[in-house]
Motif scaffolding. Structure first.
Motif, PDB file in Angstrom:
ATOM      1  N   SER A 145       8.704   7.326   2.539  1.00 47.35           N
ATOM      2  CA  SER A 145       9.701   7.773   1.565  1.00 47.35           C
ATOM      3  C   SER A 145      10.818   8.607   2.206  1.00 47.35           C
ATOM      4  O   SER A 145      11.906   8.716   1.642  1.00 47.35           O
ATOM      5  CB  SER A 145       9.021   8.588   0.466  1.00 47.35           C
ATOM      6  OG  SER A 145       8.398   9.743   0.996  1.00 47.35           O
TER       7      SER A 145
ATOM      8  N   TYR B 125       7.636  -0.675   4.454  1.00 49.29           N
ATOM      9  CA  TYR B 125       6.460  -0.895   3.610  1.00 49.29           C
ATOM     10  C   TYR B 125       5.239  -1.198   4.487  1.00 49.29           C
ATOM     11  O   TYR B 125       5.335  -1.892   5.500  1.00 49.29           O
ATOM     12  CB  TYR B 125       6.668  -2.117   2.714  1.00 49.29           C
ATOM     13  CG  TYR B 125       7.619  -1.969   1.566  1.00 49.29           C
ATOM     14  CD1 TYR B 125       8.379  -0.821   1.367  1.00 49.29           C
ATOM     15  CD2 TYR B 125       7.763  -3.013   0.661  1.00 49.29           C
ATOM     16  CE1 TYR B 125       9.249  -0.722   0.289  1.00 49.29           C
ATOM     17  CE2 TYR B 125       8.632  -2.926  -0.414  1.00 49.29           C
ATOM     18  CZ  TYR B 125       9.377  -1.781  -0.590  1.00 49.29           C
ATOM     19  OH  TYR B 125      10.234  -1.716  -1.652  1.00 49.29           O
TER      20      TYR B 125
ATOM     21  N   THR C 127       0.818  -1.223   0.000  1.00 47.82           N
ATOM     22  CA  THR C 127       0.000   0.000   0.000  1.00 47.82           C
ATOM     23  C   THR C 127       0.852   1.274   0.000  1.00 47.82           C
ATOM     24  O   THR C 127       0.699   2.130  -0.865  1.00 47.82           O
ATOM     25  CB  THR C 127      -0.954   0.032   1.203  1.00 47.82           C
ATOM     26  OG1 THR C 127      -0.215  -0.160   2.414  1.00 47.82           O
ATOM     27  CG2 THR C 127      -2.034  -1.036   1.071  1.00 47.82           C
ATOM     28  N   GLN C 128       1.766   1.411   0.994  1.00 45.31           N
ATOM     29  CA  GLN C 128       2.543   2.644   1.107  1.00 45.31           C
ATOM     30  C   GLN C 128       3.949   2.338   1.616  1.00 45.31           C
ATOM     31  O   GLN C 128       4.265   1.211   1.979  1.00 45.31           O
ATOM     32  CB  GLN C 128       1.882   3.608   2.101  1.00 45.31           C
ATOM     33  CG  GLN C 128       0.524   4.123   1.700  1.00 45.31           C
ATOM     34  CD  GLN C 128       0.054   5.200   2.673  1.00 45.31           C
ATOM     35  OE1 GLN C 128       0.547   6.330   2.643  1.00 45.31           O
ATOM     36  NE2 GLN C 128      -0.875   4.853   3.535  1.00 45.31           N
ATOM     37  N   TYR C 129       4.766   3.376   1.713  1.00 42.31           N
ATOM     38  CA  TYR C 129       6.077   3.277   2.334  1.00 42.31           C
ATOM     39  C   TYR C 129       6.467   4.657   2.836  1.00 42.31           C
ATOM     40  O   TYR C 129       5.917   5.680   2.418  1.00 42.31           O
ATOM     41  CB  TYR C 129       7.127   2.744   1.359  1.00 42.31           C
ATOM     42  CG  TYR C 129       7.505   3.699   0.248  1.00 42.31           C
ATOM     43  CD1 TYR C 129       6.631   3.947  -0.816  1.00 42.31           C
ATOM     44  CD2 TYR C 129       8.731   4.363   0.251  1.00 42.31           C
ATOM     45  CE1 TYR C 129       6.986   4.819  -1.835  1.00 42.31           C
ATOM     46  CE2 TYR C 129       9.092   5.231  -0.772  1.00 42.31           C
ATOM     47  CZ  TYR C 129       8.211   5.453  -1.808  1.00 42.31           C
ATOM     48  OH  TYR C 129       8.555   6.321  -2.813  1.00 42.31           O
TER      49      TYR C 129
ATOM     50  N   ILE D 230       2.446   7.020   8.541  1.00 42.74           N
ATOM     51  CA  ILE D 230       2.265   5.828   7.694  1.00 42.74           C
ATOM     52  C   ILE D 230       2.510   4.590   8.553  1.00 42.74           C
ATOM     53  O   ILE D 230       3.657   4.198   8.804  1.00 42.74           O
ATOM     54  CB  ILE D 230       3.219   5.880   6.489  1.00 42.74           C
ATOM     55  CG1 ILE D 230       2.919   7.119   5.642  1.00 42.74           C
ATOM     56  CG2 ILE D 230       3.087   4.615   5.650  1.00 42.74           C
ATOM     57  CD1 ILE D 230       3.883   7.342   4.506  1.00 42.74           C
TER      58      ILE D 230
END
Length: 266
Positions: A158, A190, A154-156, A217
């Motif tokens: 950054s 992640y 889905t996301q990380y 996140i």
């Protein structure tokens, strides 16, 4: 995933000497490790270039030293063109060094699935191995998602964050010598659409409350090292694997060393 340009400049300057050492020393170290009949054979797939090249270069240097010490040989490939059942039959361990689970040739997908499901060898995957979804025009590989516990990326983070990794199974051979926790600096962490926990055996999770700097996140229950015991192959997924500096972290190298010997059945 992608670094910012500022980070990349600092990143290169801080590890430049280390990477140059890898480039110049690797051939002689690899030759040392393969000068006699190996105890077992390893094949590693790694992306050619790209943002993970520093990690892969550092891994190759470290693996050459490990091969010399533990008596195994290692070959490298940069795509899946050669992978079929006959090719994999020569290897007792498959390393997925930052190579995504998409854009594989159909023959390679079938051979790899057979290798894992039938236990024809072991597997260790790092970082990019859970980049599960639709990327670069390719569909998600459903079987590989199931292998990783039925998850989707889905996301990380950054901007990177450091965090404490909590060891959940100190008795498992992969976690030997790591104690109850260890620190990992500057990773992307992640997140997935759900925890893989119901479908895999979680060996370690990250404590998201220890993120430095803090990040919004998060995914709650956040496994970062696990094995899928529904497969015959001994297998380990290790999320951490973006930065070459991990090879200066004794906890990371202990985890990698333990995983090699266990997954290869040694």
């Amino acid at each position: 995933m992608s670094d910012s340009r500022g980070y990349r400049i600092l990143h290169i300057s801080s590890v430049g000497i280390f990477i140059l050492s890898a480039i110049f020393l690797l051939p002689s170290m690899a030759g040392l490790g393969q000068s006699s009949k190996p105890r077992f054979r390893v094949v590693a797939i790694a992306e050619a270039g790209g943002i993970h090249k520093p990690f892969v270069d550092a891994a190759k240097l470290w693996l050459a030293q490990e091969a010399a010490t533990d008596g195994f040989s290692i070959d490298y490939i940069e795509n899946t063109d050669k992978i079929d059942k006959e090719f994999l039959s020569h290897y007792q361990l498959f390393l997925q060094l930052n190579y995504p689970p998409y854009a594989w040739k159909p023959t390679a997908m079938e051979a790899f699935r057979d290798y894992i499901e039938q236990g024809r060898g072991g597997w260790i995957g790092f970082h990019h191995a859970t980049l599960l979804g639709e990327f670069d025009g390719y569909p998600m590989w459903p079987w590989f998602s199931g292998f990783m516990g039925g998850i989707r990326f889905t996301q990380y983070i950054s901007t990177f964050a450091s965090g404490k990794v909590i060891v959940e199974d100190q008795m498992h051979p992969v976690m030997k010598g790591l104690g109850s926790s260890f620190e990992i600096n500057d990773e992307e962490w992640y997140t997935y659409d759900k925890s893989p926990r119901p479908n895999v055996h979680v060996l370690a999770r990250v404590d998201e409350n220890t993120y430095t700097p803090n990040s919004a996140i998060k995914m709650g229950d956040h496994p970062v090292v696990w094995t899928n015991e529904h497969m015959k192959a001994r297998n380990v997924y290790i999320f951490m694997g973006h930065r070459p500096e991990h090879f200066k972290n004794p906890a990371f190298t202990t985890l990698f060393h333990n995983s090699i010997l266990w997954a290869a059945g040694q």
